[in-house]
Design a protein around this motif. Structure first.
Motif, PDB file in Angstrom:
ATOM      1  N   ILE A  90     -12.190 -57.890 102.737  1.00 38.15           N
ATOM      2  CA  ILE A  90     -13.192 -56.845 102.504  1.00 38.15           C
ATOM      3  C   ILE A  90     -14.531 -57.310 103.071  1.00 38.15           C
ATOM      4  N   ILE A  91     -15.254 -56.380 103.651  1.00 39.76           N
ATOM      5  CA  ILE A  91     -16.566 -56.700 104.209  1.00 39.76           C
ATOM      6  C   ILE A  91     -17.585 -55.667 103.754  1.00 39.76           C
ATOM      7  N   ASN A  92     -18.810 -56.097 103.535  1.00 39.21           N
ATOM      8  CA  ASN A  92     -19.907 -55.191 103.192  1.00 39.21           C
ATOM      9  C   ASN A  92     -20.722 -54.925 104.450  1.00 39.21           C
ATOM     10  N   VAL A 120     -22.069 -54.705 110.609  1.00 36.51           N
ATOM     11  CA  VAL A 120     -21.443 -55.740 109.768  1.00 36.51           C
ATOM     12  C   VAL A 120     -22.039 -57.116 110.046  1.00 36.51           C
ATOM     13  N   GLY A 121     -23.340 -57.122 110.380  1.00 40.72           N
ATOM     14  CA  GLY A 121     -24.004 -58.407 110.602  1.00 40.72           C
ATOM     15  C   GLY A 121     -24.124 -58.715 112.071  1.00 40.72           C
ATOM     16  N   ILE A 142     -16.088 -49.801 113.204  1.00 39.36           N
ATOM     17  CA  ILE A 142     -15.901 -48.359 113.119  1.00 39.36           C
ATOM     18  C   ILE A 142     -14.975 -48.009 111.963  1.00 39.36           C
ATOM     19  N   LEU A 143     -15.406 -47.044 111.167  1.00 42.91           N
ATOM     20  CA  LEU A 143     -14.580 -46.478 110.095  1.00 42.91           C
ATOM     21  C   LEU A 143     -14.197 -45.085 110.539  1.00 42.91           C
ATOM     22  N   ARG A 144     -12.962 -44.925 110.964  1.00 47.10           N
ATOM     23  CA  ARG A 144     -12.519 -43.645 111.507  1.00 47.10           C
ATOM     24  C   ARG A 144     -12.399 -42.587 110.414  1.00 47.10           C
ATOM     25  N   ARG A 145     -12.432 -41.338 110.879  1.00 47.21           N
ATOM     26  CA  ARG A 145     -12.411 -40.213 109.939  1.00 47.21           C
ATOM     27  C   ARG A 145     -11.189 -40.257 109.017  1.00 47.21           C
ATOM     28  N   ASN A 146     -10.031 -40.593 109.584  1.00 48.21           N
ATOM     29  CA  ASN A 146      -8.807 -40.598 108.764  1.00 48.21           C
ATOM     30  C   ASN A 146      -8.699 -41.826 107.863  1.00 48.21           C
ATOM     31  N   GLU A 147      -9.652 -42.759 107.975  1.00 50.31           N
ATOM     32  CA  GLU A 147      -9.643 -43.943 107.114  1.00 50.31           C
ATOM     33  C   GLU A 147     -10.660 -43.814 105.980  1.00 50.31           C
ATOM     34  N   LYS A 148     -11.331 -42.662 105.906  1.00 47.80           N
ATOM     35  CA  LYS A 148     -12.281 -42.421 104.817  1.00 47.80           C
ATOM     36  C   LYS A 148     -11.559 -41.755 103.659  1.00 47.80           C
ATOM     37  N   ILE A 149     -12.061 -41.969 102.452  1.00 50.81           N
ATOM     38  CA  ILE A 149     -11.447 -41.374 101.262  1.00 50.81           C
ATOM     39  C   ILE A 149     -11.940 -39.941 101.117  1.00 50.81           C
TER      40      ILE A 149
END
Length: 543
Positions: free
Chosen positions: A145-147, A162-163, A168-175
């Protein structure tokens, strides 16, 4: 720009400054400078020459050298960078192929174009070094996990700082319908890190089952310490999830430890997952028991496991059916993901109806084939007899335990059953010959006439044809297509031929035809398994 004593130290100072800014090794920057100077020198002296530049790491002095390599006479192609053994004798005492002659050449004055070219080479090298540093830093963090901080949103995809890089957080990987604004802090799971031409690509996820497992590891010290182990996780992101845990310490309740005092631990995970409801389930080695736990909160009456097909039948009371299935099949779907089994759910009434139907079919079989009255046929079915083979070849004592059956009656029953089976075998054999089955297949040990007929009906008419079959073609199996398990019917599946039996039959056929040497099999017991695994891979590819 001439490389003179005035700007020699500037080279090192520039290298140090760039290295500090980009957080890379200063040596890489100096190497880039050496390459750029060498390229400029080649444009001055000639591209065919092997010009090399070495910058002293202490003084910054750049030394330009020309290198010529000794080669065989017939291999001489580039007269500017190569020479024969004979030519080398004027420079070297005892030259041999592969030796090099190095001579220093005057430094070059770099014109505006050459300086611009050198700058591009240095920038390119620095970018490559920076990308390598980023990849090396994040490749080992995949699965953790990363902040990060949200930088921007592009077409539904979130770019996260991320530093020392971007992810990238893709659309299908979002809750669900999560939305973020610039500057929002975000916690994600590093799903993958790839080295690509445009630089390392870091892919994040908040929907991965592993994200939930890592969150529990952070909240539950017992999981972090290895006292409790997470065996399986199944998620419907943003809605509901199931997590199976086991404790290796009998004094610690795994479910209670994950829930925490007044639900504090699990609530912390729920809050991070946007209110996702989490069922924490005790894991069990016994699959039916584990499945009963996984289907909570529904109550289960009975479980029937088919290990070979990886399917399981679950019988529940009528009032528990909707609870077991869940809204839009969510509960049973998550339980299936958690256990790795295909689950069929039926009510007690449906189960009773199915068993009654099977009872009637077997009763009618015995009534018709053995010329028995209904009561006697029902007695046979009640004692567990399911087909004529069992009646014909079972030990006589097993028939004598039936009420009203004496030795003469038992013998008569077996004689009738054998007569019917022999008649069926003759009929099957005649049909197989009619279809073109050859004696090589008919006489092959292990195949009954009914099996030979089934093979002939599918075009398998010779022993050679049979030897080319894969085990799954004979015994049947399951294939995953588009994420769903699909049943493949085997030619001999109606005769209860297992995958192992099919493997043995096929291998025996190959040995008898001389395709496989038995000595090779004795020397390497894994040959047969490897051969059949190859067939299985071929099957999966075909699917």
């Amino acid at each position: 720009m001439a490389i003179t004593s005035a700007n020699q130290l500037e080279l090192l100072q520039t290298a140090e400054a760039v290295a500090r800014e980009k957080m890379i090794d200063p040596g890489l920057v100096v190497e880039a400078m050496e390459e750029s100077l060498a390229r400029a020198a080649k444009s001055r002296y000639g591209a065919e020459m092997d010009i090399r530049v070495s910058i002293d790491r202490k003084t910054g002095r750049a030394t330009f050298t020309r290198v010529r390599t000794v080669v065989e006479d017939e291999e001489l192609e580039n007269y500017q960078a190569e020479m024969t053994v004979e030519q080398a004798k004027q420079y070297l005492e005892d030259p041999k192929v592969g030796d090099t002659f190095v001579e220093e050449v005057p430094p070059v004055d770099m014109g505006r174009i050459a300086a611009q070219s050198a700058k591009q080479v240095i920038l390119q090298k620095v970018r490559e070094a920076e990308r390598d540093r980023q990849y090396d830093e994040f490749k080992d963090r995949a699965g953790t996990i990363i902040n990060g901080v949200v930088k921007r949103e592009e077409y539904g995809n979130v770019i996260v700082d991320v530093g020392r890089g971007e992810a990238i957080l893709r659309r299908n990987e979002k809750i669900g319908r999560e939305s973020y604004r610039n500057g929002d802090r975000i916690r994600c799971y590093i799903k993958d890190v790839r080295r690509e031409a445009r630089g390392p690509q870091i892919f994040l996820s908040r929907t991965a089952p592993e994200f939930m497992a890592e969150l529990f590891k952070m909240e539950v010290p017992e999981i972090y310490d290895g006292i409790i182990d997470i065996k399986a996780v199944a998620r419907d992101p943003g809605s509901r999830a199931k997590i199976a845990v086991i404790s290796y310490d009998n004094s610690i309740d795994p479910v209670g430890a994950c829930v925490g005092m007044r639900g504090s631990r699990v609530q912390a995970v729920v809050n991070e997952l946007q209110g996702e409801k989490i069922d924490i389930i005790p894991w069990n080695e016994d699959q039916p028991t584990f499945l009963v736990n996984a289907l909570q909160p529904a109550e289960v009456s009975k479980v029937v496991l088919d290990e070979e097909a990886e399917r399981i039948e679950v019988v529940v009371p009528e009032d528990q059916l909707s609870l077991a299935i869940g809204r839009r099949g969510q509960n049973v779907r998550l339980a299936s993901q958690l256990t790795g089994l295909d689950i069929d759910i039926m009510t007690e009434a449906e189960d009773s109806e199915r068993r009654q139907k099977e009872f009637e079919e077997r009763t009618n079989l015995f009534m018709t084939a053995l010329d028995l009255d209904e009561f006697f046929a029902q007695l046979l079915v009640s004692e567990g007899f399911t087909n004529l083979d069992e009646v014909a070849y079972v030990e006589l004592d097993e028939l004598l335990v039936i009420d009203g059956v004496d030795e003469d009656t038992a013998n008569e029953l077996q004689a009738r059953a054998r007569d019917v089976l022999e008649a069926q075998a003759r009929e099957a054999l005649d049909k197989a010959r009619e279809l073109g089955a050859e004696d090589s297949l008919i006489d092959f040990e292990g195949l009954t006439p009914q099996m030979v007929r089934a093979l002939a009906e599918d075009g398998v008419k010779t022993l050679e044809d049979f030897a080319t079959c894969a085990d799954w073609e004979l015994a049947g199996g399951w294939t995953t297509v588009d994420g769903e398990r699909v049943k493949d019917d085997g030619l001999l599946e109606p005769f209860d031929v297992s995958l192992e039996e099919a493997q043995h039959l096929v291998m025996t056929a190959r040995i008898s035809l001389g395709w496989v040497d038995p000595a090779d099999l004795e020397g390497d017991e894994d040959d047969e398994e490897a051969l059949e695994e190859g067939a299985e891979v071929e099957k999966e590819g075909g699917a």
